[in-house]
Design an enzyme around this catalytic site. Sequence first.
Site, PDB file in Angstrom:
ATOM      1  N   HIS A  93      52.988  43.731  59.904  1.00  0.00           N
ATOM      2  CA  HIS A  93      54.172  43.237  60.607  1.00  0.00           C
ATOM      3  C   HIS A  93      54.887  42.235  59.699  1.00  0.00           C
ATOM      4  O   HIS A  93      54.239  41.465  58.997  1.00  0.00           O
ATOM      5  CB  HIS A  93      53.753  42.560  61.924  1.00  0.00           C
ATOM      6  CG  HIS A  93      54.901  42.286  62.827  1.00  0.00           C
ATOM      7  ND1 HIS A  93      55.622  41.117  62.756  1.00  0.00           N
ATOM      8  CD2 HIS A  93      55.443  43.030  63.820  1.00  0.00           C
ATOM      9  CE1 HIS A  93      56.576  41.151  63.674  1.00  0.00           C
ATOM     10  NE2 HIS A  93      56.491  42.291  64.339  1.00  0.00           N
ATOM     11  N   ASP A 140      34.262  24.170  30.152  1.00  0.00           N
ATOM     12  CA  ASP A 140      33.948  25.125  29.095  1.00  0.00           C
ATOM     13  C   ASP A 140      34.813  26.371  29.300  1.00  0.00           C
ATOM     14  O   ASP A 140      35.713  26.383  30.147  1.00  0.00           O
ATOM     15  CB  ASP A 140      32.446  25.439  29.042  1.00  0.00           C
ATOM     16  CG  ASP A 140      31.924  26.054  30.333  1.00  0.00           C
ATOM     17  OD1 ASP A 140      32.700  26.235  31.301  1.00  0.00           O
ATOM     18  OD2 ASP A 140      30.719  26.365  30.383  1.00  0.00           O
TER      19      ASP A 140
END
Length: 174
Positions: A93, A140
């Site tokens: 919708h 990292d």
Amino acid sequence: MDIRAICASTPQLSGLVFAAEDFSLDLSLTRTPSLTEFLFARQTIVAAARAYNLDSAIDLVCTDYKDTGPTGPLVRECQGGAGMGFTGKQCIHPSQVEVVQRLFAPSTERVRDAVRLLCAERKAEGLGKGSWALDGKMIDRPVIEAAKAIVAKAELAGMEVQGLWGEFKDVGPE
């Protein structure tokens, strides 16, 4: 049952969509608000999309198309699906579209944090650091790549990112 065969045998495939209603029918499941009956299938879809470098993994449709409020099922399903790694959600919708777009885009705070981290990464790289700290957390390669993905997603969503680079240009590793 063999999602790997589906992904590997279709070179034009760009994404996967989880069709919960079809899945429910095939397995005679009853859909519940918690969606736990779909957990394995949903996780499999996301993992396969990542493993085969597919651009999208689209989550199940929210059949309650009228309740788009902040505590409604659409919001809960979007938050759960995004947290699980889905890149979007099916809409049935027009009233669902804005909510889905907003909740699958990274938050402003996540974008700011990602750009800040990437600014610090530039300095860390210049110092020859492979891993380093920012705000007491280890940074990292996987963390850096996740930040890059957040920024890329924000740019695709039309969010303002460019100005943040200047704002955080002096941030460096600890």
